[in-house]
Design a protein around this motif. Structure first.
Motif, short mmCIF file in Angstrom:
data_model
loop_
_atom_site.label_atom_id
_atom_site.label_comp_id
_atom_site.label_asym_id
_atom_site.label_seq_id
_atom_site.Cartn_x
_atom_site.Cartn_y
_atom_site.Cartn_z
N ALA A 123 0.83 -1.20 0.00
CA ALA A 123 0.00 0.00 0.00
C ALA A 123 0.87 1.25 0.00
O ALA A 123 0.59 2.22 -0.72
CB ALA A 123 -0.93 0.00 1.21
N THR A 124 1.93 1.24 0.79
CA THR A 124 2.83 2.39 0.85
C THR A 124 3.49 2.61 -0.51
O THR A 124 3.58 3.75 -0.99
CB THR A 124 3.90 2.18 1.93
OG1 THR A 124 3.24 1.95 3.17
CG2 THR A 124 4.81 3.37 2.05
N ALA A 125 3.93 1.55 -1.14
CA ALA A 125 4.58 1.68 -2.44
C ALA A 125 3.61 2.21 -3.49
O ALA A 125 3.96 3.09 -4.28
CB ALA A 125 5.15 0.33 -2.88
N LEU A 126 2.39 1.69 -3.47
CA LEU A 126 1.41 2.14 -4.45
C LEU A 126 1.03 3.59 -4.22
O LEU A 126 0.97 4.39 -5.15
CB LEU A 126 0.16 1.27 -4.40
CG LEU A 126 0.32 -0.14 -4.96
CD1 LEU A 126 -0.94 -0.94 -4.72
CD2 LEU A 126 0.65 -0.09 -6.44
N LEU A 127 0.78 3.95 -2.97
CA LEU A 127 0.41 5.34 -2.68
C LEU A 127 1.57 6.28 -2.95
O LEU A 127 1.38 7.38 -3.45
CB LEU A 127 -0.08 5.47 -1.25
CG LEU A 127 -1.43 4.81 -0.97
CD1 LEU A 127 -1.76 4.89 0.50
CD2 LEU A 127 -2.52 5.45 -1.80
N GLY A 129 3.92 5.80 -5.15
CA GLY A 129 4.06 5.89 -6.60
C GLY A 129 3.02 6.80 -7.21
O GLY A 129 3.30 7.58 -8.11
N VAL A 130 1.81 6.75 -6.68
CA VAL A 130 0.76 7.62 -7.19
C VAL A 130 1.08 9.07 -6.88
O VAL A 130 0.93 9.96 -7.72
CB VAL A 130 -0.61 7.21 -6.58
CG1 VAL A 130 -1.66 8.26 -6.85
CG2 VAL A 130 -1.03 5.87 -7.13
N SER A 131 1.56 9.33 -5.68
CA SER A 131 1.90 10.70 -5.31
C SER A 131 3.04 11.23 -6.17
O SER A 131 3.01 12.36 -6.65
CB SER A 131 2.31 10.77 -3.84
OG SER A 131 1.23 10.39 -3.04
N ALA A 132 4.06 10.40 -6.36
CA ALA A 132 5.20 10.83 -7.16
C ALA A 132 4.77 11.06 -8.61
O ALA A 132 5.18 12.04 -9.23
CB ALA A 132 6.32 9.79 -7.10
N ALA A 133 3.94 10.20 -9.14
CA ALA A 133 3.49 10.35 -10.51
C ALA A 133 2.69 11.64 -10.66
O ALA A 133 2.84 12.37 -11.64
CB ALA A 133 2.64 9.17 -10.94
N GLY A 134 1.89 11.96 -9.67
CA GLY A 134 1.12 13.20 -9.72
C GLY A 134 2.02 14.42 -9.65
O GLY A 134 1.80 15.40 -10.35
N ALA A 135 3.04 14.35 -8.81
CA ALA A 135 3.95 15.49 -8.68
C ALA A 135 4.72 15.71 -9.97
O ALA A 135 4.90 16.84 -10.41
CB ALA A 135 4.91 15.24 -7.52
N PHE A 136 5.20 14.65 -10.60
CA PHE A 136 5.96 14.80 -11.83
C PHE A 136 5.09 15.29 -12.97
O PHE A 136 5.51 16.10 -13.78
CB PHE A 136 6.64 13.48 -12.21
CG PHE A 136 7.74 13.09 -11.27
CD1 PHE A 136 8.67 14.02 -10.82
CD2 PHE A 136 7.85 11.79 -10.81
CE1 PHE A 136 9.68 13.66 -9.96
CE2 PHE A 136 8.86 11.42 -9.94
CZ PHE A 136 9.78 12.35 -9.51
N SER A 137 3.87 14.81 -13.04
CA SER A 137 3.02 15.24 -14.14
C SER A 137 2.63 16.70 -13.98
O SER A 137 2.47 17.40 -14.96
CB SER A 137 1.78 14.36 -14.24
OG SER A 137 0.95 14.55 -13.11
N ASP A 138 2.47 17.19 -12.75
CA ASP A 138 2.16 18.60 -12.54
C ASP A 138 3.30 19.47 -13.03
O ASP A 138 3.08 20.50 -13.66
CB ASP A 138 1.88 18.88 -11.06
CG ASP A 138 0.53 18.34 -10.62
OD1 ASP A 138 -0.25 17.99 -11.51
OD2 ASP A 138 0.28 18.26 -9.41
N ASP A 139 4.55 19.06 -12.72
CA ASP A 139 5.70 19.85 -13.13
C ASP A 139 5.79 19.92 -14.65
O ASP A 139 6.05 20.97 -15.23
CB ASP A 139 6.99 19.26 -12.58
CG ASP A 139 7.10 19.44 -11.06
OD1 ASP A 139 7.91 18.75 -10.45
OD2 ASP A 139 6.35 20.29 -10.51
#
Length: 154
Positions: A123-127, A129-139
């Protein structure tokens, strides 16, 4: 009908339907007469449905059992016993409680702890990964459009 009606078994569907067949024989009624008596008792039981129900080994629906038992002339607690037996068969036997290991027993809670730890890590890895993916896509989106998410000051 000088003898008592058959009692319902609560073992399995095959035995239950066999007991329903004995109940029909005990009543001495035809399928057409059962249909009329069910209607008089406030139920719906087409004669063809009753015949099909007794011709199979599967557990009939509760409303069919209620109508059939009433049509055969069984009332009160005896009728409730038929419905209770049907529910007992449909729901199966009660589950046996799982024994809890005592502190001195050989059974360990290690597999349970390991499973929980693995679930938390996943769960930690998935969450994460989702947070990191969101941060990178925003940038990337900000760089591509050259705009900011903030409102300009007036």
């Amino acid at each position: 009908m000088t003898t008592a009606p058959p009692t319902p078994p609560d073992t399995d569907a095959v035995a239950f339907v066999a007991a329903l067949r004995r109940l029909k024989a005990w009543s001495g009624l035809s399928y057409r007469r059962l249909e009329h008596r069910a209607t008089e008792a406030g139920h719906t039981l087409p004669y063809s449905t009753a015949a099909t129900m007794l011709g199979r080994d599967s557990l009939p629906r509760e409303e069919l059992v209620a109508a059939f038992v009433a049509a055969c002339g069984v009332r009160g607690e005896e009728a409730e016993a038929w419905l209770d037996a049907r529910v007992a068969i449909a729901c199966g036997p009660p589950a046996e409680p799982t024994p809890t290991p005592t502190p001195g027993s050989r059974r360990s809670s290690w597999p349970r702890r390991r499973t929980f730890a693995m679930a938390v890590a996943l769960a930690t890895a998935l969450l994460g990964g989702v947070s990191a993916a969101g941060a990178f896509s925003d940038d990337v989106e900000v760089e591509q459009t050259g705009t900011s998410l903030r409102q300009p000051r007036s």
